[in-house]
Design a protein around this motif. Structure first.
Motif, PDB file in Angstrom:
ATOM      1  N   ARG A 177       0.853  -1.189   0.000  1.00  0.00           N
ATOM      2  CA  ARG A 177       0.000   0.000   0.000  1.00  0.00           C
ATOM      3  C   ARG A 177       0.896   1.249   0.000  1.00  0.00           C
ATOM      4  NH1 ARG A 177      -4.134   1.776   4.888  1.00  0.00           N
ATOM      5  NH2 ARG A 177      -4.869   3.678   3.894  1.00  0.00           N
ATOM      6  N   ASN A 178       1.955   1.183   0.781  1.00  0.00           N
ATOM      7  CA  ASN A 178       2.951   2.264   0.820  1.00  0.00           C
ATOM      8  C   ASN A 178       4.334   1.614   0.767  1.00  0.00           C
ATOM      9  OD1 ASN A 178       1.358   4.837   1.288  1.00  0.00           O
ATOM     10  ND2 ASN A 178       0.587   3.566   2.955  1.00  0.00           N
ATOM     11  N   ASN A 179       5.077   1.957  -0.257  1.00  0.00           N
ATOM     12  CA  ASN A 179       6.366   1.294  -0.480  1.00  0.00           C
ATOM     13  C   ASN A 179       7.336   1.525   0.693  1.00  0.00           C
ATOM     14  OD1 ASN A 179       8.732   0.304  -1.583  1.00  0.00           O
ATOM     15  ND2 ASN A 179       8.106   0.918  -3.637  1.00  0.00           N
ATOM     16  N   ILE A 204       2.244  -0.014   5.689  1.00  0.00           N
ATOM     17  CA  ILE A 204       3.143  -0.368   4.577  1.00  0.00           C
ATOM     18  C   ILE A 204       2.455  -1.402   3.687  1.00  0.00           C
ATOM     19  CG2 ILE A 204       5.282  -1.620   3.994  1.00  0.00           C
ATOM     20  CD1 ILE A 204       6.622  -0.170   6.367  1.00  0.00           C
ATOM     21  N   THR A 205       1.916  -2.438   4.296  1.00  0.00           N
ATOM     22  CA  THR A 205       1.411  -3.552   3.478  1.00  0.00           C
ATOM     23  C   THR A 205      -0.011  -3.332   2.973  1.00  0.00           C
ATOM     24  OG1 THR A 205       0.522  -4.704   5.398  1.00  0.00           O
ATOM     25  CG2 THR A 205       2.796  -5.205   4.795  1.00  0.00           C
ATOM     26  N   GLY A 206      -0.868  -2.804   3.830  1.00  0.00           N
ATOM     27  CA  GLY A 206      -2.289  -2.718   3.469  1.00  0.00           C
ATOM     28  C   GLY A 206      -2.974  -4.074   3.491  1.00  0.00           C
ATOM     29  N   LYS A 207      -2.228  -5.131   3.828  1.00  0.00           N
ATOM     30  CA  LYS A 207      -2.809  -6.488   3.820  1.00  0.00           C
ATOM     31  C   LYS A 207      -2.341  -7.264   5.047  1.00  0.00           C
ATOM     32  CE  LYS A 207      -2.429  -6.764  -1.173  1.00  0.00           C
ATOM     33  NZ  LYS A 207      -1.343  -5.763  -1.276  1.00  0.00           N
ATOM     34  N   ARG A 208      -3.306  -7.824   5.775  1.00  0.00           N
ATOM     35  CA  ARG A 208      -2.928  -8.465   7.045  1.00  0.00           C
ATOM     36  C   ARG A 208      -1.983  -9.653   6.841  1.00  0.00           C
ATOM     37  NH1 ARG A 208      -7.694  -7.650   7.885  1.00  0.00           N
ATOM     38  NH2 ARG A 208      -9.191  -8.666   6.519  1.00  0.00           N
TER      39      ARG A 208
END
Ligand code: PEP
Ligand code: MN
Length: 264
Positions: A177-179, A204-208
């Motif tokens: 989601r954010n590099n 950072i990831t946007g994904k669990r």
């Protein structure tokens, strides 16, 4: 900025087991939700309970937080669980209210760090507070802007400071989601070893399902702590539903993450 040993004092004084863990929902939604999550995180290695009450949403018309009402819920978390609590502040009025309600630690979000005017306003409102203040990186990968924000807060007499690495916006789509731009985090650590650096794998990831791996990379790079968004029912969260983990997932993660022994 010169390195200032005193900036680490708040972390060292707490005699924390490395790393610091900050966990709790992206947003405070209801009193019941906040207390439920807090009770599930009580008696774990979580050091600070987080919940956003003023939410900086990218587009209008989305849930923008419960506002000052949430400060009372955070006070209840403290009273019922003994956990320390923290929330995001984005202007002088937020700072005043958060300090009046004895919130233990404040953080400044990525959309605030980009603006020197708002950072100065926040810095003036924080003048001399003993509470730790954490400054997230700006949304864009600009080390000087991040540092400038930290300097403004430090110059207003706030000595207990930390930085949060939450990744950077990019136009191109990546798996993040954010590099993370790890190189910039490493440069930050090398240049300012006395400013505690905390990783935020959630934003950072946007994904669990990627949160564990990013947390492990951060610990391998000797980050001082992690801020991990945690919700009892992540799929139905009112913000950042795809990146929040459950309290049980967090507890398991804290068991499985490998912490490097300090070199010195
Ligand atoms: C948050 O922590 O919920 C948040 C809004 O984060 P950021 O400022 O990193 O986008
Ligand atoms: Mn969030």
């Amino acid at each position: 900025m010169e390195n200032k040993k005193e900036m680490r004092a708040w972390l060292d004084d707490m005699k924390l087991n490395h790393p610091l863990v900050i966990a709790g929902p992206c947003s405070a939604e209801t009193e019941e939700q906040v207390l439920k999550i807090a009770h599930e995180l009580k008696d774990t290695d979580v050091n600070y309970f987080r919940a956003g009450i003023w939410k900086p949403r990218t587009r209008p018309g989305m849930f923008e937080g419960v506002g000052a009402l949430g400060l009372k819920w955070l006070q209840k978390v403290k009273a019922e669980t003994g956990m320390k609590v923290c929330t995001e502040v984005a202007n002088a009025a937020h700072v005043k209210l958060a300090l009046e309600h004895d919130i233990d630690m404040l953080w400044i979000g990525a959309r605030s760090t980009v603006s020197p005017f708002i950072m100065q306003e926040i810095a003036d409102a924080l003048e001399g507070t003993e509470k730790p203040v954490l400054i997230k990186n700006p949304v864009n990968p600009d080390l000087a802007l991040w540092l400038g924000g930290i300097e403004r807060i430090y110059s207003s007499g706030v000595k207990n400071i930390g930085a949060i690495h939450r990744g950077f916006s990019t136009y191109e789509k990546t798996k993040f989601r954010n590099n993370p731009e790890w190189q910039m985090a490493i440069e930050f650590q090398n240049k300012f070893p006395d400013i505690p650096l905390i990783n935020d794998p959630s934003h950072i990831t946007g994904k669990r399902d990627m949160v564990f791996d990013i947390s492990q990379i951060a610990l391998d790079l000797n980050f001082d702590g992690l801020m991990i968004e945690t919700h009892h029912d992540p799929e139905n969260a009112w913000s950042d539903a795809s990146q929040q983990v459950t309290p049980n997932m967090l507890i398991q993660m804290m068991r499985d993450l490998k912490v490097k022994k300090e070199a010195d």
